[in-house]
Scaffold this motif. Structure first.
Motif, mmCIF file in Angstrom:
data_model
loop_
_atom_site.group_PDB
_atom_site.id
_atom_site.type_symbol
_atom_site.label_atom_id
_atom_site.label_comp_id
_atom_site.label_asym_id
_atom_site.label_seq_id
_atom_site.Cartn_x
_atom_site.Cartn_y
_atom_site.Cartn_z
ATOM 1 N N GLU A 26 0.816 -1.211 0.000
ATOM 2 C CA GLU A 26 0.000 0.000 0.000
ATOM 3 C C GLU A 26 0.847 1.256 0.000
ATOM 4 O O GLU A 26 0.474 2.276 -0.604
ATOM 5 C CB GLU A 26 -0.938 -0.026 1.211
ATOM 6 C CG GLU A 26 -2.047 -1.070 1.065
ATOM 7 C CD GLU A 26 -2.821 -1.276 2.345
ATOM 8 O OE1 GLU A 26 -2.446 -0.649 3.368
ATOM 9 O OE2 GLU A 26 -3.778 -2.070 2.339
ATOM 10 N N GLU A 80 2.065 1.457 -3.765
ATOM 11 C CA GLU A 80 1.094 1.606 -4.848
ATOM 12 C C GLU A 80 -0.089 2.476 -4.410
ATOM 13 O O GLU A 80 -0.650 2.259 -3.339
ATOM 14 C CB GLU A 80 0.581 0.228 -5.281
ATOM 15 C CG GLU A 80 1.662 -0.777 -5.617
ATOM 16 C CD GLU A 80 2.443 -0.399 -6.873
ATOM 17 O OE1 GLU A 80 2.018 0.524 -7.593
ATOM 18 O OE2 GLU A 80 3.470 -1.040 -7.134
ATOM 19 N N ARG A 128 -2.083 -2.048 -6.943
ATOM 20 C CA ARG A 128 -1.686 -2.940 -5.860
ATOM 21 C C ARG A 128 -1.833 -4.401 -6.285
ATOM 22 O O ARG A 128 -1.000 -5.246 -5.934
ATOM 23 C CB ARG A 128 -2.523 -2.671 -4.614
ATOM 24 C CG ARG A 128 -2.198 -1.333 -3.968
ATOM 25 C CD ARG A 128 -3.171 -0.957 -2.876
ATOM 26 N NE ARG A 128 -2.903 0.401 -2.406
ATOM 27 C CZ ARG A 128 -3.727 1.105 -1.646
ATOM 28 N NH1 ARG A 128 -4.883 0.572 -1.251
ATOM 29 N NH2 ARG A 128 -3.412 2.320 -1.267
ATOM 30 N N TYR A 182 1.174 -5.248 -8.412
ATOM 31 C CA TYR A 182 2.374 -4.624 -7.858
ATOM 32 C C TYR A 182 3.646 -5.317 -8.327
ATOM 33 O O TYR A 182 4.728 -4.724 -8.329
ATOM 34 C CB TYR A 182 2.310 -4.623 -6.325
ATOM 35 C CG TYR A 182 2.477 -5.965 -5.654
ATOM 36 C CD1 TYR A 182 3.692 -6.336 -5.079
ATOM 37 C CD2 TYR A 182 1.414 -6.869 -5.588
ATOM 38 C CE1 TYR A 182 3.850 -7.564 -4.466
ATOM 39 C CE2 TYR A 182 1.572 -8.093 -4.969
ATOM 40 C CZ TYR A 182 2.786 -8.437 -4.419
ATOM 41 O OH TYR A 182 2.942 -9.657 -3.814
#
Length: 561
Positions: free
Chosen positions: A486, A489, A495, A498
């Motif tokens: 988190e 991204e 996310r 990622y």
């Protein structure tokens, strides 16, 4: 035709490995029966639990029902000679019957009379207690031995009187002084003594030295030699066994241990293992972690602690331990770095043949490094040897980590297999070959970059494993990983994907050759399979990603390899 180089003992001292290693040389012929025991045939009763093992497999081999067997009690001279019928013009013909050694003078004289004038004899000697315990444990594993160790020693006379084979006299085969002197009297410089310890830590060098002794050009690869990876007894068991042996009064342990020590060749020392330990404020756990490394049965260690500007008692604890054990070295850094640089500092300490990365909050099983070095010394194509990681939560074992298994085959397939089966990236925490480390750490450190590192290790060599515990590690919660993602991204779908940043590391690294379809499918499969953490609240979508990823991984595995 008969053998002209005999590997005669001692039992449970690595003779199976040495037999298979010597057999790989083109000028050494090895038959399909390793231990025929032919020269013991008329002196050995088989009235104990070993009877079937010494008779049935060999009978099946002689009847053409098996292509090879470990051995048995071969009684017919024609059958014995037939073992070497295919030797052709091979310079040396090998037999390995370890039980010959303890018979001493009469066996030495018999062989000297039956063999060629230039026949050679090889004896492997092992610590007498460790050898005895290994012998006992082997019989327990076979289901033959049912008594406790001390009771089994005490039962020797009873068993021999009942017609059991002399192999049930465990201590007979750990008494080296008398038989060795008798063999030397007969064979003189045609006898070579090999140290089990030397063969354990420097198998290639020992085998090559034997090649030269036999007048052969040394072979440079042990290939798939049958290395015995059975775990050694722990120190507590060996100490207890030592007391039991001493109580029998049958072995002069100081004398036998001195003979084993004399067999050691200083050219064949343990290779150096460097351990790099990054730490930031690790005062709570670092003492226990370091003590687990100092307690390793493997002793040629150099432990370098890289202190990342800690503000607690970390440095003091390390200095105190370093005073007690000079194998520990402290490197203090005044400026705090990120995780990537901390890893890089640890890897930069690598020296010698092997390196191990050791976080400061893990505890290591005492036998791991010794067993891993043994395997890596035999398998020169391996870049990493891993054990199992025991996961803990609140001090309680919750199971073994996933993702550790052998990865062998073509280089292009190895890195793909490592990437799509990365799970906990445990391969970083195995024993690493130093020659596989250059440029291992990427210039950037996106979440999941350790997957790139493990794939690069697989690209550079085989990943081999031992099925025993390497370390004990406290489980890191999924929430911790999610927090990293988190922070990296800004949006949900970024996310989810990622790992696109890790994919870019592969594409930018020319060593991986990712331009072919198989590599591209593998990288896509990787992003789908390991996207699950941000999707954990959406199980159906998570399963769809995983299913698609596994399918792509199967397609990509064998394409353009």
């Amino acid at each position: 035709m008969s053998p002209n180089v005999l590997l005669i003992g001692a039992p449970r001292s690595g003779t199976t490995f040495l037999f298979s290693a010597l057999a790989m040389h083109p000028d050494i012929f090895a038959p399909n029966v390793k231990e025929p025991h032919y020269h013991l045939a008329h002196r050995w009763p088989l009235g104990g639990p070993e009877h079937e093992a010494f008779t049935t497999p060999l009978s099946e081999y002689l009847a053409g029902q098996r292509s090879e067997v470990w051995g048995g009690l071969m009684t017919d001279a024609t059958d014995y000679a037939a073992l070497y019928a295919d030797a052709g013009n091979t310079r040396w013909r090998l037999e390995a019957t370890p039980n010959y050694f303890a018979e001493g003078a009469w066996m030495a004289q018999r062989l000297n009379e039956h063999l060629e004038p230039d026949a050679r004899v090889i004896v492997v000697l092992r610590d007498p207690i460790a050898r005895t315990v290994s012998h006992y444990n082997h019989f327990v594993k076979l289901g033959w031995e049912t008594r406790a160790f001390a009771d089994a020693l005490a039962a020797t006379e009873e068993r021999l009187a009942a017609g059991w084979a002399p192999t049930w006299d465990y201590l007979k085969y750990s008494a080296y002084a008398k038989p060795l002197a008798e063999w030397r009297t007969v064979f003189n410089d045609r006898l070579r003594v090999v140290s089990f310890e030397d063969m354990t830590w420097q198998p290639q060098a020992v085998v090559q030295d034997l090649h030269r002794w036999l007048g052969l050009t040394p072979s440079d690869d042990l290939g798939a030699a049958n290395f015995n990876a059975a775990p050694a007894a722990d120190q507590g068991s060996l100490q207890a066994a030592r007391q039991s042996v001493k109580l029998t009064g049958r072995l002069d342990l100081e004398q036998e241990e001195a003979i084993v020590a004399a067999a050691h060749d200083p050219r064949f020392a343990q290779p150096l293992v460097t351990i790099g330990m990054p730490v930031l404020n690790g005062a709570e756990s670092i003492r226990e972690s370091l003590e687990s490394l100092l307690s390793q049965t493997y002793t040629n260690l150099r432990i370098v602690v890289c202190d990342n500007a800690s503000t607690d008692d970390t440095a003091r604890i390390v200095r105190d331990l370093a005073v007690q054990d000079p194998r520990i070295e402290l490197r203090s850094f005044s400026e705090r770095s990120d995780i990537r640089t901390s890893y890089e500092r640890a890897f930069a300490t690598a020296a010698g043949d092997y390196f191990m990365f050791a976080p400061c909050d893990d505890r290591w099983a005492p036998e791991f490094i010794a067993r891993a070095v043994q395997q890596m010394q035999v398998n020169r194509h391996a870049s990493v040897c891993c054990g199992r990681i025991e996961m803990l939560e609140n001090g309680h074992r919750i199971g073994r980590s996933e993702g550790v298994h052998d990865i062998i085959g073509p280089a292009g397939r190895r890195w793909r297999d490592a990437l799509v089966n990365t799970f906990d990236a445990s391969r970083i925490y195995g024993l690493l070959r130093v020659s596989a480390l250059p440029d291992l750490i990427p210039a950037t450190a996106p979440e999941g970059w350790d997957h790139y590192v493990t794939a690069k290790l697989a690209l550079r060599g085989d990943i081999i494993t031992i099925d025993s515990t390497a370390m004990y590690r406290d489980r890191t919660s999924d929430d911790s990983y999610l927090g990293h993602i988190e922070r990296q991204e800004p949006t949900f779908w970024k996310r989810v994907f990622y790992l696109r940043h890790v994919r870019r590391l592969f594409v930018q690294d020319q060593e991986f050759k990712t331009g072919n379809l198989g590599a591209q499918l593998t990288l896509l499969a990787y992003m789908l399979i390991y996207s699950y953490l941000p999707l954990k609240e959406r199980p159906k979508l998570y399963e769809r990603f995983r299913k698609t990823g596994r399918m792509l991984a199967r397609w990509g595995r064998n394409i353009s390899v």
